[in-house]
Design a protein around this motif. Structure first.
Motif: not given
Length: 261
Positions: A205-216
């Motif tokens: 089970h391979f489970n990465p998240q790719v997230k942009y820091d919108l708050g910053k």
């Protein structure tokens, strides 16, 4: 063995959840809520919405991680649990370096730990995991953990005595006036277990998240509000062997919004 693991888990809960909250024993903590929407899931209904609460902390003698998913099935109920369900894990780790007050670093190894995980949810799916763990210093990564577990199931379903390797990581990439955060985990169960109820197959089970820091990016504060996606690849999901008659290998992605508080 299960009684021993239960006792150790209880000890970890009391230490990590009780004493760590008592003033100066707690070093840091972080909580978050995540919303996910995705489709093309296998075994369960194809379209799913998930709301996840996560807690992470470090304290004088180790660290803790907890999450709880509330999963909603869109358009079709699950045959076993109905229109929605829940699943969670509690993962305390005890640091030998912190307990002994010694620097155990050697090469890429920063610390040696004893790791536990309790898996729980609706239906017959409780499991207890126990084994050694290592914190690694890998250039560029915010952190990198490598956990080794032996799995023990609650009840008489197959899955006892199999080994699981679980790396956990975080990597930050500066992009313009903000950052992209890539973090996640991989659970790799390396062997099978068979009993009268059936076979629990090796799975990954391979489970990465790719997230942009919108708050910053919006000057609302960094490391608080993220948008992006979660990729989910699971070969032989739940230890069920993939076949032409029943597809259990999952390969999908979900839209993600995550808020830290």
């Amino acid at each position: 063995m299960k009684r021993t693991v239960n006792s150790l888990m209880l000890a970890g809960t009391l230490l990590g959840g009780g004493q760590a909250m008592a003033g100066d024993l707690l070093q840091w903590q972080n909580n978050s809520l995540t919303y996910l929407w995705g489709k093309n899931f296998t075994v369960n209904p194809q379209i799913q919405q998930t709301v996840t609460f996560e807690h992470a902390d470090a304290w004088k003698y180790g660290d803790n991680f907890f999450f709880l998913d509330r999963i909603f099935y869109n358009g079709k109920e699950d045959g076993n649990v109905g229109p929605n369900t829940y699943y969670g894990e509690f993962s305390p780790r005890l640091s030998l370096g912190k307990i002994l007050d010694k620097n155990l670093s050697f090469g890429p190894i920063k610390d040696v730990l004893l790791a536990f995980t309790y898996e729980f949810g609706e239906g017959d799916n409780e499991s207890y995991l126990l084994g050694p763990a290592f914190d690694l210093a890998i250039p560029g990564f915010d952190y990198f953990q490598l956990n080794f577990y032996q799995r023990q199931t609650e009840g008489n379903r197959p899955g006892d005595g199999v080994w699981q390797i679980t790396p956990v990581w975080s990597y930050t990439i500066p992009v313009g006036n903000s950052d992209v955060l890539i973090d996640g985990f991989m659970d790799w169960v390396v062997d099978n277990d068979k009993n009268a109820r059936g076979t629990y197959h090796a799975n990954l089970h391979f489970n990465p998240q790719v997230k942009y820091d919108l708050g910053k990016a919006m000057n609302w504060g960094d490391k608080q509000l993220y948008v992006g996606f979660e990729y989910d690849y699971w070969k032989n999901k739940y230890g069920i062997e993939d076949s032409g008659a029943f597809k259990t290998t999952q390969d999908t992605a979900s839209f993600l919004v995550k808020y830290h508080f």
